[in-house]
Design a protein around this motif. Structure first.
Motif, mmCIF file in Angstrom:
data_model
loop_
_atom_site.group_PDB
_atom_site.id
_atom_site.type_symbol
_atom_site.label_atom_id
_atom_site.label_comp_id
_atom_site.label_asym_id
_atom_site.label_seq_id
_atom_site.Cartn_x
_atom_site.Cartn_y
_atom_site.Cartn_z
ATOM 1 N N HIS A 28 47.875 34.577 37.872
ATOM 2 C CA HIS A 28 46.739 34.155 37.437
ATOM 3 C C HIS A 28 46.615 34.612 35.832
ATOM 4 C CE1 HIS A 28 42.480 33.968 36.252
ATOM 5 N NE2 HIS A 28 42.500 35.184 36.072
ATOM 6 N N ASP B 146 41.754 37.893 40.982
ATOM 7 C CA ASP B 146 41.680 36.253 40.679
ATOM 8 C C ASP B 146 43.039 35.562 40.912
ATOM 9 O OD1 ASP B 146 39.331 36.987 39.615
ATOM 10 O OD2 ASP B 146 39.586 36.373 37.555
ATOM 11 N N HIS C 148 41.347 40.622 32.292
ATOM 12 C CA HIS C 148 40.147 39.663 31.735
ATOM 13 C C HIS C 148 38.959 40.425 31.835
ATOM 14 C CE1 HIS C 148 42.432 35.825 33.013
ATOM 15 N NE2 HIS C 148 42.518 36.178 32.010
ATOM 16 N N HIS D 44 36.435 41.753 34.639
ATOM 17 C CA HIS D 44 37.050 42.768 35.445
ATOM 18 C C HIS D 44 37.201 44.301 34.774
ATOM 19 C CE1 HIS D 44 38.192 39.761 38.363
ATOM 20 N NE2 HIS D 44 37.885 39.006 37.412
ATOM 21 N N HIS E 292 43.292 43.136 36.347
ATOM 22 C CA HIS E 292 44.148 42.383 35.336
ATOM 23 C C HIS E 292 43.056 42.435 34.139
ATOM 24 C CE1 HIS E 292 41.272 39.401 37.125
ATOM 25 N NE2 HIS E 292 41.482 38.501 35.923
ATOM 26 N N THR F 232 40.076 29.933 36.776
ATOM 27 C CA THR F 232 40.434 29.672 35.321
ATOM 28 C C THR F 232 41.697 30.064 35.159
ATOM 29 O OG1 THR F 232 40.056 32.160 35.112
ATOM 30 C CG2 THR F 232 38.019 30.948 35.081
HETATM 31 ZN ZN LIG Z 1 40.570 36.465 35.605
#
Ligand SMILES: [Zn+2]
Length: 314
Positions: free
Chosen positions: A178, A197, A102, A105, A100, A206
């Motif tokens: 997420h 996540d 974020h 990552h 994803h 988160t």
């Molecule tokens: Zn994340």
């Protein structure tokens, strides 16, 4: 005077060497199942002490190459990850799947061939929109750990499904709970679920980009029903079995109920941030910190929902 200058030069060089060593992540690859290797991060928030190594990344050695799953929080991490993979196998990295958008990552992307970077279309789009802001924030949080790090967008989209990849039975699953676009990888050959996540374990989840805790919880039920032996969360220790799902359901269910009830009672956001966290979550790292963040991400929705209920009722 000349000696003084030489002394200063050697001190400066010495410093330089020491600094370069300071930015090592000391990544330790652990083979958790046949051909599946994990780099486990700490269950903390981004900090200069950890260089942003708060995330789990993984790689799978196939018959013909290496599949990387997530590239970590910085260019330095990506480069060191790649070096360390080279100590395990001489095979080339053929696929880099990004779970994803974020930053923890995907900010190691520069270490890999852009043509090998794969992600869901929704991930590519989100990274294009939000990557620069993430980068600014991480430069502030991590300082020199971030040196040279730039946002690199994946060039290849992913079609979810089950496939044989260089002799390996791999299933790519698209979810959204997420971050709005979340890729899960199930390695049927080794029985490993890389849940990214969608699953946090012993570390509070988160929530900045969740489409809703209800969506997330529904997808957790789907994931739990899959056929796997080892579960690798995006953050937290790897587990044989499904225990992290219990913790996720418990935590997200509590968060959802707490926010809804607080909105019904008309509490302010700062009152909600200070509410007690049940003792059973004591073992979950950074729970208070993430509750405060979750209230700022999500509480407005619950307040609007409560208001709508009142006006419907009236
Ligand atoms: Zn994340």
């Amino acid at each position: 005077m000349r000696y003084l200058i030489l002394l200063l030069i050697s001190l400066a060089l010495g410093c330089h060497v020491a600094l370069a060593d300071d930015y090592r992540y000391a990544l330790q690859p652990v083979e958790i199942a046949q051909g599946v290797w994990l780099f486990e991060g700490v269950t903390e928030d981004f900090a200069r002490d950890n260089g942003g190594n708060i995330v789990n990344t993984a790689f799978i050695v196939t018959d013909a190459g290496v599949i990387v799953f997530d590239t970590g929080p910085t260019r330095r991490y990506g480069e060191q990850m790649r070096e360390t993979i080279g100590t395990v196998t001489d095979l080339p990295v053929t696929h880099v799947f990004l779970s994803h958008h974020h930053p923890d990552h995907v900010f190691g992307n520069q270490a890999f061939d852009p043509e090998s970077l794969y992600a869901l279309e929704g991930t590519i789009q989100r990274l294009a929109e939000q990557g620069d802001d993430f980068s600014d924030n991480l430069y502030r949080a991590l300082g020199d750990w971030m040196r040279g790090t730039e946002v690199v967008l994946p060039t290849r989209g992913i079609t979810p499904g089950r496939m044989t990849l260089d002799g390996r039975d791999i299933e790519l699953i698209a979810m959204s709970g997420h971050s709005g676009a979340d890729l899960v990888l199930l390695d049927h050959t080794a029985g490993v679920l890389l849940a990214a996540d969608l699953v946090f374990y012993q570390r509070a989840p988160t929530t900045p980009h969740t489409p809703g805790l209800d969506v997330w919880r529904e997808e957790l039920r789907e994931l739990e029903a899959l056929d796997f032996r080892y579960l690798v969360p995006g953050h937290g220790p790897v587990v044989e079995g499904t225990v992290p799902f219990e913790q996720m359901h418990d935590y997200l269910g509590w968060l959802d109920d707490t926010l809804r009830e607080a909105a019904r009672q008309g509490l302010t956001a700062s009152e909600v941030m200070a509410l007690p966290i049940p003792e059973r979550f004591d073992e979950i790292a950074v729970a208070r910190h993430e509750l405060i963040r979750s209230v700022s991400h999500l509480y407005g929705r619950y307040e609007r929902e409560a208001l709508a209920l009142i006006s419907e009722g009236g």
